[in-house]
Design a protein around this motif. Structure first.
Motif, PDB file in Angstrom:
ATOM      1  N   SER A 240       0.847  -1.213   0.000  1.00 52.72           N
ATOM      2  CA  SER A 240       0.000   0.000   0.000  1.00 52.72           C
ATOM      3  C   SER A 240       0.869   1.244   0.000  1.00 52.72           C
ATOM      4  O   SER A 240       0.640   2.182  -0.752  1.00 52.72           O
ATOM      5  CB  SER A 240      -0.875   0.036   1.250  1.00 52.72           C
ATOM      6  N   PRO A 564      -2.494  -1.639  -7.144  1.00 55.76           N
ATOM      7  CA  PRO A 564      -3.024  -2.198  -5.891  1.00 55.76           C
ATOM      8  C   PRO A 564      -4.160  -3.176  -6.138  1.00 55.76           C
ATOM      9  O   PRO A 564      -4.235  -4.248  -5.550  1.00 55.76           O
ATOM     10  CB  PRO A 564      -3.486  -0.980  -5.111  1.00 55.76           C
ATOM     11  N   LEU A 658      -6.887  -2.726  -0.934  1.00 54.19           N
ATOM     12  CA  LEU A 658      -5.592  -2.078  -1.193  1.00 54.19           C
ATOM     13  C   LEU A 658      -5.772  -0.710  -1.841  1.00 54.19           C
ATOM     14  O   LEU A 658      -4.795  -0.016  -2.088  1.00 54.19           O
ATOM     15  CB  LEU A 658      -4.707  -2.979  -2.074  1.00 54.19           C
ATOM     16  N   THR A 661      -6.703   4.717   1.231  1.00 54.57           N
ATOM     17  CA  THR A 661      -5.547   5.574   1.564  1.00 54.57           C
ATOM     18  C   THR A 661      -5.785   6.339   2.870  1.00 54.57           C
ATOM     19  O   THR A 661      -4.946   7.100   3.309  1.00 54.57           O
ATOM     20  CB  THR A 661      -5.311   6.626   0.464  1.00 54.57           C
TER      21      THR A 661
END
Ligand code: X54
Ligand code: ZN
Length: 667
Positions: A240, A564, A658, A661
């Motif tokens: 990540s 991701p 993934l 954020t």
């Protein structure tokens, strides 16, 4: 070009001569087990062996003070008592009559590596050295380090080769404060480090190791600290941070050279890190950096104290530097909340410096800081509770054997199109399964007697079969109808193949959205056309204002969304489809082709329109593992594109962890 390996057993000839619990883990065996593993796995003799040399005074003075160098010069002649006395002035480090010699060799090894890469003798390489370097400061030894090997290498590279920008990636589990201090006001060196921090409770317990140390004066923005405030970080946490912090910034920075403070105490089993990332993650971390700086990457050993996971991690790194496809990442289940909070804090702290982060969510400072204090207090209480909890012995599976298929890249080309060196020309094997051929005829080939289309499609099918059996690594086919060929492969994969297919479609075209229902196919399409909103989790239209012609918008979408998502989906085959009017430029296309090979053990099948024969050579070079050309410094992505990306990530992060954020809002 090959991979350099720099090692000299002289660097094993110093050790701790007295009792010091803080230093007992730094033993000569760290180097011997790592080098022996490279030999045992047949990796050492695939490398170009480059000899070490002693760093000169001038080299060392690039970073260290004269008084410090003069002081260290005296240590070979000291008695045991003098050595102990001399050591007392520094923290968590020890001296030995032979450590000055070894420290010169460690720094010299890093410089030899830089020379080998910068002169084009090799493409990349690894230096197995001790003593490590990233904690040592201008006038102080620290944390087992005497001279700052990588900082010296960065200054040396800038001075000797006139480099404008050097990226230092420090994946060691400790903060390389020595490197930070050396470059914090220097915008030509971008220093990235993640490290165990635990809200400043973990060694070296520095306030300036936190995420808000972004660099000073002209260097503001060029120092990135990712603190791990909990132990037990896993592969998902590491990937990540690479996808949402390091890679977007690194591509925007566009370094001329990448140096890695390759510490492996961030791997599972290490007594210092107490993390849970498996050794094969370093294959992916290495792979994700190999398309920067035209592939010029120098990895220099720092820490790593578990004598089982250290050699495994070293082998994973070197095997990837050699160009072997990375193993499929073990089950990635998304970053933990603590990692997400760190990710959020770092992205927010750097919003103002990097256009790729400009739209990163802001930190509600008040709320986050009080929340963090609460968390830390909570942890304090828990900590008291399990004081006696000793470190339970961690076990993990041996990393998978990474067998490279006999054929690296197989090409299905129309007559008259030359097959580039290193690739195999691939035609329909006579034994093409008649059942399949008939099915193709019915489903896909409009006028049944179009035998050309039929042979091409049956070649495609047998190519996919051979990739499935790992006889072929990657493939490229020039076809007369890309969309039809895509549907054919999607159909075949959905039925015949037992595993998952990731389709990356570059450019506008009608895509088979119904096939993505069964979860066996994920289709990500980059185009400029707003597509009808698809609620399906498996069909992801990424609508960019200028489609794929705007390098920075497209690349941010690849790094922050496609990668991701691709890692989480973990396909067994990647189908990369280039539409004729995609508008994507060669260097971006090669970056994409290179990056995608981190998935599916490198099983990438590229489809292009027959007319694009001048794209064959650049695509083939990416499939052969050559580093993609640098994109140059990227200008800001268009606000609309960043907006689209943030919205998409927000919409999809429920299904694809993934993509997160920021930490989920806690009630
Ligand atoms: C190169 C490096 O980053 O791995 N050096 C780590 C130094 C750790 C010092 N503290 C040891 C405490 C013992 N539990
Ligand atoms: Zn370390």
């Amino acid at each position: 070009m090959g991979t350099a390996l720099i090692y000299d057993e002289e660097m094993t000839r110093y050790k701790l001569l007295w009792v010091d619990p803080a230093c007992k883990i730094e033993v000569p065996e760290r180097l011997t087990v790592s080098h022996e593993a490279l030999i045992k796995n047949g990796l050492a003799d695939r490398c170009v062996s480059v000899p070490v040399r002693e760093a000169t005074d001038a080299d060392i003075l690039l970073v260290h003070s004269e008084e410090y160098l003069e002081a260290v010069k005296k240590t070979p002649y000291m008695t045991l008592e003098d050595l102990k006395e001399f050591t007392l002035q520094y923290g968590d480090v020890y001296f030995h009559p032979n450590i000055y010699h070894c420290a010169k060799l460690a720094a010299g090894a890093a410089l030899q590596l830089v020379d080998s890469v910068m002169t084009g003798k090799v493409r990349n390489g690894m230096a197995l050295v001790r003593p490590p370097g990233h904690h040592s400061m201008s006038s102080a030894a620290n944390g087992f380090c005497v001279f700052n090997n990588v900082a010296i290498a960065a200054q040396y590279a800038k001075q000797k080769y006139g480099l404008k920008r050097v990226l230092i990636v420090d994946w060691d589990v400790h903060h390389g404060q020595g490197v930070q201090y050396c470059f914090e006001d220097d915008p030509s060196v971008l220093y990235f480090s993640w490290h165990r921090y635990e809200h400043q409770k973990f060694w070296p317990q520095l306030r300036e190791s936190d995420y808000d140390s972004v660099g000073k004066e002209k260097g503001a923005g060029f120092n990135i600290n990712v603190p791990w405030n909990k132990v037990g970080m896993k592969n998902s946490d590491y990937l990540s941070v690479f996808c949402h912090v390091l890679l977007p910034v690194a591509y925007e920075f566009c370094p001329d050279l990448v140096l890695v403070c390759a510490g492996f105490d961030s791997a599972i089993g290490d007594p210092e890190g107490e993390m849970c990332a498996s050794p094969d993650i370093f294959a992916h971390l290495t792979h994700l950096l190999m398309n920067l700086a035209g592939g010029k990457l120098c990895a220099v050993l720092e820490g790593g104290y578990n004598l089982t996971s250290l050699p495994q991690s070293v082998c994973q790194t070197v095997q990837t530097l050699l160009g072997d496809p990375a193993p499929r990442p073990a089950n990635l289940d998304g970053p933990c909340e603590s990692a997400l909070e760190s990710l959020h804090c770092v992205r927010s702290a750097h919003r103002q410096y990097w256009s790729c982060l400009k739209h990163a969510a802001k930190l509600p400072t008040f709320e986050i800081s009080t929340k963090r204090v609460k968390l830390a207090e909570e942890e304090e209480r828990l900590e008291k509770g399990d004081e006696e909890k000793s470190q339970e012995e961690q076990v993990w599976p041996e990393p998978p054997k990474r067998v490279t298929p006999p054929i690296r890249a197989a090409l299905v080309l129309p007559n008259g199109v030359a097959c580039p060196d290193g690739c195999e020309s691939f035609g329909a094997s006579e034994d093409a399964d008649p059942v399949i051929v008939n099915k193709l005829r019915e489903n896909f080939v409009k006028d049944a007697d179009d035998c050309h289309a039929l042979t091409t499609l049956s070649s495609l099918i047998s190519l996919v079969e051979k990739m499935e059996k790992n006889e072929i690594c990657s493939g490229l086919a020039l076809v007369c109808d890309v969309s039809m060929a895509m549907m054919c492969v999607v159909q075949h994969a959905a039925t015949a193949l037992s595993k998952r297919l990731l389709v990356v479609c570059v450019g506008d075209t009608a895509v088979p959205s119904d096939d993505t229902e069964n979860g066996k196919t994920v289709l990500v399409q980059f185009s400029s056309k707003e597509s009808e909103e698809q609620k399906c989790k498996y069909y992801i239209p990424v609508c960019l204002k200028k489609g794929c012609s705007d390098a920075s918008g497209f690349l941010q979408a690849v790094l922050g969304l496609l990668l991701p998502l691709g890692y989480e989906y973990d396909p067994s085959l990647v189908l990369l489809v280039r539409m004729p009017d995609s508008g994507v430029c060669d260097s971006v296309w090669q970056q994409l082709t290179g990056l995608l090979q981190g998935l599916a053990q490198g099983h990438t099948l590229v489809l292009m329109q027959e007319g694009e024969k001048e794209r064959v050579a650049p695509t083939a070079s990416a499939l052969l593992g050559d580093a993609a050309p640098s994109l140059g410094q990227l200008h800001s992505p268009l606000p609309e594109d960043v907006e689209v990306l943030e919205r998409l990530r927000h919409r999809l992060q429920g299904d694809w962890k993934l993509l997160q954020t920021t930490a989920p809002e806690t009630g």
